[in-house]
Design a protein around this motif. Structure first.
Motif, PDB file in Angstrom:
ATOM      1  N   ILE A  78       0.845  -1.204   0.000  1.00  0.00           N
ATOM      2  CA  ILE A  78       0.000   0.000   0.000  1.00  0.00           C
ATOM      3  C   ILE A  78       0.879   1.252   0.000  1.00  0.00           C
ATOM      4  O   ILE A  78       0.655   2.197  -0.771  1.00  0.00           O
ATOM      5  N   GLU A  79       1.892   1.272   0.857  1.00  0.00           N
ATOM      6  CA  GLU A  79       2.779   2.448   0.931  1.00  0.00           C
ATOM      7  C   GLU A  79       3.554   2.632  -0.377  1.00  0.00           C
ATOM      8  O   GLU A  79       3.724   3.755  -0.843  1.00  0.00           O
ATOM      9  N   ASN A  80       4.021   1.527  -0.949  1.00  0.00           N
ATOM     10  CA  ASN A  80       4.774   1.642  -2.196  1.00  0.00           C
ATOM     11  C   ASN A  80       3.906   2.154  -3.339  1.00  0.00           C
ATOM     12  O   ASN A  80       4.379   2.876  -4.214  1.00  0.00           O
ATOM     13  N   GLU A  81       2.650   1.755  -3.344  1.00  0.00           N
ATOM     14  CA  GLU A  81       1.744   2.215  -4.399  1.00  0.00           C
ATOM     15  C   GLU A  81       1.644   3.737  -4.389  1.00  0.00           C
ATOM     16  O   GLU A  81       1.516   4.377  -5.433  1.00  0.00           O
ATOM     17  N   ARG A  82       1.755   4.323  -3.208  1.00  0.00           N
ATOM     18  CA  ARG A  82       1.685   5.783  -3.089  1.00  0.00           C
ATOM     19  C   ARG A  82       3.007   6.453  -3.425  1.00  0.00           C
ATOM     20  O   ARG A  82       3.035   7.568  -3.926  1.00  0.00           O
ATOM     21  N   PHE A  83       4.111   5.754  -3.099  1.00  0.00           N
ATOM     22  CA  PHE A  83       5.414   6.420  -3.173  1.00  0.00           C
ATOM     23  C   PHE A  83       6.014   6.387  -4.576  1.00  0.00           C
ATOM     24  O   PHE A  83       6.628   7.361  -5.015  1.00  0.00           O
ATOM     25  N   PHE A  84       5.879   5.267  -5.275  1.00  0.00           N
ATOM     26  CA  PHE A  84       6.567   5.097  -6.560  1.00  0.00           C
ATOM     27  C   PHE A  84       5.637   5.377  -7.730  1.00  0.00           C
ATOM     28  O   PHE A  84       4.442   5.067  -7.668  1.00  0.00           O
ATOM     29  N   PRO A  85       6.191   5.904  -8.828  1.00  0.00           N
ATOM     30  CA  PRO A  85       5.367   6.139 -10.008  1.00  0.00           C
ATOM     31  C   PRO A  85       5.128   4.845 -10.788  1.00  0.00           C
ATOM     32  O   PRO A  85       5.831   3.856 -10.611  1.00  0.00           O
ATOM     33  N   GLU A  86       4.181   4.894 -11.668  1.00  0.00           N
ATOM     34  CA  GLU A  86       3.825   3.748 -12.503  1.00  0.00           C
ATOM     35  C   GLU A  86       5.029   3.225 -13.295  1.00  0.00           C
ATOM     36  O   GLU A  86       5.113   2.029 -13.618  1.00  0.00           O
ATOM     37  N   THR A  87       5.962   4.101 -13.588  1.00  0.00           N
ATOM     38  CA  THR A  87       7.119   3.746 -14.415  1.00  0.00           C
ATOM     39  C   THR A  87       7.856   2.513 -13.918  1.00  0.00           C
ATOM     40  O   THR A  87       8.370   1.726 -14.724  1.00  0.00           O
ATOM     41  N   ILE A  88       7.941   2.300 -12.615  1.00  0.00           N
ATOM     42  CA  ILE A  88       8.786   1.208 -12.099  1.00  0.00           C
ATOM     43  C   ILE A  88       8.288  -0.155 -12.535  1.00  0.00           C
ATOM     44  O   ILE A  88       9.043  -1.124 -12.508  1.00  0.00           O
ATOM     45  N   TYR A  89       7.028  -0.252 -12.937  1.00  0.00           N
ATOM     46  CA  TYR A  89       6.483  -1.567 -13.278  1.00  0.00           C
ATOM     47  C   TYR A  89       6.825  -1.986 -14.715  1.00  0.00           C
ATOM     48  O   TYR A  89       6.690  -3.152 -15.066  1.00  0.00           O
ATOM     49  N   GLY A  90       7.248  -1.053 -15.538  1.00  0.00           N
ATOM     50  CA  GLY A  90       7.689  -1.385 -16.887  1.00  0.00           C
ATOM     51  C   GLY A  90       6.648  -2.090 -17.730  1.00  0.00           C
ATOM     52  O   GLY A  90       7.005  -2.841 -18.640  1.00  0.00           O
ATOM     53  N   GLY A  91       5.388  -1.888 -17.439  1.00  0.00           N
ATOM     54  CA  GLY A  91       4.327  -2.521 -18.228  1.00  0.00           C
ATOM     55  C   GLY A  91       3.795  -3.804 -17.629  1.00  0.00           C
ATOM     56  O   GLY A  91       2.915  -4.435 -18.199  1.00  0.00           O
ATOM     57  N   ARG A 166       2.661  -7.043  -7.560  1.00  0.00           N
ATOM     58  CA  ARG A 166       2.912  -6.543  -8.901  1.00  0.00           C
ATOM     59  C   ARG A 166       4.396  -6.599  -9.219  1.00  0.00           C
ATOM     60  O   ARG A 166       5.213  -6.134  -8.428  1.00  0.00           O
ATOM     61  N   GLY A 167       4.703  -7.187 -10.346  1.00  0.00           N
ATOM     62  CA  GLY A 167       6.096  -7.234 -10.754  1.00  0.00           C
ATOM     63  C   GLY A 167       6.611  -5.851 -11.091  1.00  0.00           C
ATOM     64  O   GLY A 167       5.866  -4.970 -11.518  1.00  0.00           O
ATOM     65  N   MET A 168       7.896  -5.660 -10.900  1.00  0.00           N
ATOM     66  CA  MET A 168       8.505  -4.356 -11.192  1.00  0.00           C
ATOM     67  C   MET A 168       9.863  -4.594 -11.839  1.00  0.00           C
ATOM     68  O   MET A 168      10.369  -5.714 -11.880  1.00  0.00           O
ATOM     69  N   ASN A 169      10.440  -3.536 -12.332  1.00  0.00           N
ATOM     70  CA  ASN A 169      11.723  -3.614 -13.010  1.00  0.00           C
ATOM     71  C   ASN A 169      12.764  -2.875 -12.166  1.00  0.00           C
ATOM     72  O   ASN A 169      12.660  -1.658 -11.974  1.00  0.00           O
ATOM     73  N   PRO A 170      13.805  -3.564 -11.651  1.00  0.00           N
ATOM     74  CA  PRO A 170      14.737  -2.907 -10.724  1.00  0.00           C
ATOM     75  C   PRO A 170      15.553  -1.780 -11.362  1.00  0.00           C
ATOM     76  O   PRO A 170      15.918  -0.831 -10.661  1.00  0.00           O
ATOM     77  N   VAL A 171      15.844  -1.853 -12.668  1.00  0.00           N
ATOM     78  CA  VAL A 171      16.623  -0.751 -13.252  1.00  0.00           C
ATOM     79  C   VAL A 171      15.749   0.498 -13.415  1.00  0.00           C
ATOM     80  O   VAL A 171      16.258   1.626 -13.362  1.00  0.00           O
ATOM     81  N   LEU A 172      14.460   0.323 -13.591  1.00  0.00           N
ATOM     82  CA  LEU A 172      13.566   1.491 -13.634  1.00  0.00           C
ATOM     83  C   LEU A 172      13.402   2.094 -12.240  1.00  0.00           C
ATOM     84  O   LEU A 172      13.280   3.315 -12.096  1.00  0.00           O
TER      85      LEU A 172
END
Length: 476
Positions: A78-91, A166-172
């Protein structure tokens, strides 16, 4: 407004980056000391160690045997959903937790266990939403988890569940953090190895380190934040020998990146439970995936030294030189996972990585947050059992720093709540111009892939393409 305190953050993994960003937003002067150096011009070496092999923003669905682990992960999500932008998920859009048919055939009711855990997640999320409607970041609590009849293209499925994981991309992630560190004005000093942290008679700290040129320097800090992964335990013990940690296991694990020459249509993670019955396929894009098979990936699991806080002696050598079984374990992982995921039929191993995971029990199916430790006046320590807990712990870490400042008289008590809320606000509330230009975003992410020693093809997002040599080429 700058507050008259210098804070030194040691380590630029995910915990250190968030500590630096939130403290700087709070108005402190912040210096980050990071041992590694950037390999790419114009970047900071962030998330270059354990943080380079994470791919999941966990919901708790993968911990069906421990409700508290599930609740801890959901709180973090829940906290991460607020803190990080959509970009980190890479689609990537979601994850699927899969209960194995073979596990059921062997007499283990993993389907029932998963269903029970989904009830735990739904109930906890509903309670969070009831306490604060702003927590309803995943929509209707009744729909937050659901069972689906099957997963196309995955073998050995008894049941599957969609979760807020939700999967995310560590380089993003690193690309976002690099930008935020610069926007906050953090003084980032790469190539700086910390030798000692000592408390001064006046209550401040001497942080003795070598700078990028090899010279020994000392920073006098009002506060220090120890975020150097497992090394932080020893630093904390040296500052405060009486500090007590829970019994901690440090597990040496092996995780792989593999290519997907036949591509994949899965823009989601498949996580098959449990141990010998399962393994993870986490595509970062159509061309590369992270894979993990617990029986091959769990190399060693030893206790941390309770007196010194030191990691098990063999770990430093294995992390530097590799483990003698690395190649065999990697092949075993790919061979086993081909039985579950057809897209791995012709996959090659692109990289093999060792990491140290910490836990309060020897069982990997439990992953509780150990929180943030108050090491003494003006010193904190943060080590994450799970990446997912980063934003939750960053808030607690900043609250401790503010409390020390309040006691020192540099922050008014009635300011603390407002500062805390403002300092943990979302990243990219005003996105940088390049964030909306895929070719520029990919170029920046590629630089971080080089820093992180992961395949450059990770810089792509779903929808991008790669040439035959694996070099990223955007399709835009």
């Amino acid at each position: 407004m700058k507050r008259k305190e210098l804070h030194v953050v040691i380590g630029a993994g995910i915990a250190g980056c968030l500590a630096a960003i939130t403290r700087s937003r709070a108005g402190y002067d912040v210096v980050v000391l990071e041992r590694e150096r950037a390999r790419s011009e114009g970047t900071y070496p962030v998330c270059t160690q354990t943080s380079n092999i994470v791919s999941e923003n966990h919901s708790g669905a993968e911990y069906p045997y421990d409700p508290q682990s599930a609740r801890d992960c959901l709180d973090g999500r829940i906290e991460n959903e607020r803190f990080f932008p959509e970009t980190i998920y890479g689609g990537k859009t979601y994850s699927r937790i899969i209960a194995s048919r073979s596990m059921m055939d062997d007499g283990h009711d993993i389907v029932g266990q998963c269903r029970t855990n989904m009830d735990v997640i739904r109930a906890h999320y509903a309670r969070r939403c009831e306490e604060d409607p702003a927590d309803a970041v995943f929509g209707d609590p009744a729909q937050v988890c659901r069972e689906v009849p099957t997963v196309d293209g995955v073998h050995d499925v008894a049941a599957a569940f969609l979760t807020p994981q939700r999967g995310m991309n560590p380089v993003l992630v690193s690309t976002v953090l690099d930008w935020e560190l610069r926007q906050c004005g953090v003084d980032f000093r790469e190539g700086s190895g910390v030798r000692a942290v000592e408390r001064r008679p006046d209550g401040r700290y001497d942080v003795v380190h070598t700078d990028a040129g090899g010279a020994v320097r000392t920073l006098v800090a009002d506060q220090v934040s120890l975020c150097s992964a497992t090394a932080a335990f020893g630093m904390a013990k040296s500052l405060e020998p009486r500090i007590e940690f829970p019994q901690l296991f440090m597990a040496l694990r092996q995780i792989l990146y593999v290519d997907l020459p036949d591509g994949t249509e899965k823009n989601f993670t498949c996580l098959k439970l449990e141990d010998s019955y399962g393994g993870m396929l986490s595509p970062l894009n159509e061309h590369v995936a992270m894979v993990y098979h617990p029986p091959a990936g769990h190399v060693m699991n030893l206790l941390m030294d309770p007196v010194t806080g030191a990691a098990p002696a063999p770990y430093a050598r294995h992390l530097a030189e590799g483990h003698p079984e690395t190649a065999e374990r990697a092949e075993r992982t790919v061979t086993r996972l081909r039985e579950f995921y057809p897209e791995l039929r012709r996959s090659r191993i692109l990289g093999t990585y060792l990491k140290v995971a910490i836990n309060t029990v020897s069982d990997s199916r439990v992953r509780r947050n150990i929180g943030v430790f108050d090491v003494g006046s003006g010193a904190t320590m943060t080590v994450l059992p799970k990446w997912t807990m980063c934003a939750v712990n960053a808030r607690k870490e900043l609250a401790l720093a503010l409390e020390h400042s309040r006691a020192a008289g540099t922050v008014d008590a009635d300011e603390v709540r407002e500062i805390l809320a403002g300092s943990t606000r979302a990243c990219w509330q005003t996105p940088p111009d390049w964030a909306g230009k895929p070719e520029l975003l990919t170029a920046r992410a590629k630089k971080h892939a080089i820093n992180m020693n992961v395949p450059e093809v990770l810089a792509l997002r779903f929808g991008d393409t790669a040439d035959r040599q694996g070099a990223p080429q955007t399709s835009y």
